[in-house]
Design a protein around this motif. Structure first.
Motif, PDB file in Angstrom:
ATOM      1  N   HIS A   1       0.846  -1.198   0.000  1.00 25.05           N
ATOM      2  CA  HIS A   1       0.000   0.000   0.000  1.00 25.05           C
ATOM      3  C   HIS A   1       0.878   1.243   0.000  1.00 25.05           C
ATOM      4  CE1 HIS A   1      -2.727   3.080   1.613  1.00 25.05           C
ATOM      5  NE2 HIS A   1      -3.725   2.321   1.223  1.00 25.05           N
TER       6      HIS A   1
ATOM      7  N   GLY B   1       2.287   2.105  -3.361  1.00 21.60           N
ATOM      8  CA  GLY B   1       1.356   2.483  -4.415  1.00 21.60           C
ATOM      9  C   GLY B   1       0.438   1.359  -4.863  1.00 21.60           C
TER      10      GLY B   1
ATOM     11  N   LYS C   1      -4.133   0.222  -3.247  1.00 25.27           N
ATOM     12  CA  LYS C   1      -4.733   1.489  -2.811  1.00 25.27           C
ATOM     13  C   LYS C   1      -6.225   1.334  -2.522  1.00 25.27           C
ATOM     14  CE  LYS C   1      -1.334   4.355  -2.655  1.00 25.27           C
ATOM     15  NZ  LYS C   1      -0.879   4.941  -1.432  1.00 25.27           N
TER      16      LYS C   1
END
Length: 122
Positions: free
Chosen positions: A89, A92, A95
């Motif tokens: 997370h 990236g 999400k």
């Protein structure tokens, strides 16, 4: 006192860790390459003592054995999300997973990002 030795810890600048409301957080890491030196015991007890002093505590278990997770009465064999999703997370990925689903709230008031053997594959 030996030359060059300091009896106090270095000052910690919290300016990089500003969060909402003007509060600041401090990051404390317990790290040692050698196994069996008490890292988990130290970190779990430190988290407990900091919480007793009135601090909000987020314990992030980065050990694939997940013993820190177990110390907070979290079943590490039955986790939907772990520190693996937290790391991804932060990079990236994932999400669509809210952080509130990764962070486990304990009965004693310490929040935990749990770990288990899934950490071995990161």
């Amino acid at each position: 006192m030996k030359k060059g030795r300091k009896d106090t810890l270095p000052e910690v600048k919290c300016s990089d860790f500003e969060i909402t409301g003007g509060d600041f957080m401090k990051v404390i890491s317990v790290v040692n390459n050698k196994g069996g030196v008490g890292k988990t015991t130290m970190s779990v007890n430190l988290a407990g003592e900091l919480h007793k002093l009135g601090n909000r505590v987020l314990y992030i278990d980065l050990d694939k054995q997940g013993n820190g997770t177990s110390n907070f009465s979290i079943d590490k064999t039955n986790l939907r999300y772990t520190v693996v999703q937290f790391i991804k997370h932060s990079l990236g990925e994932y999400k669509n997973i809210p952080m509130q689903q990764i962070i486990q709230e304990t009965d004693i008031g310490i929040d935990v990002i749990p770990s288990n053997m899934a950490m071995e594959f990161v």
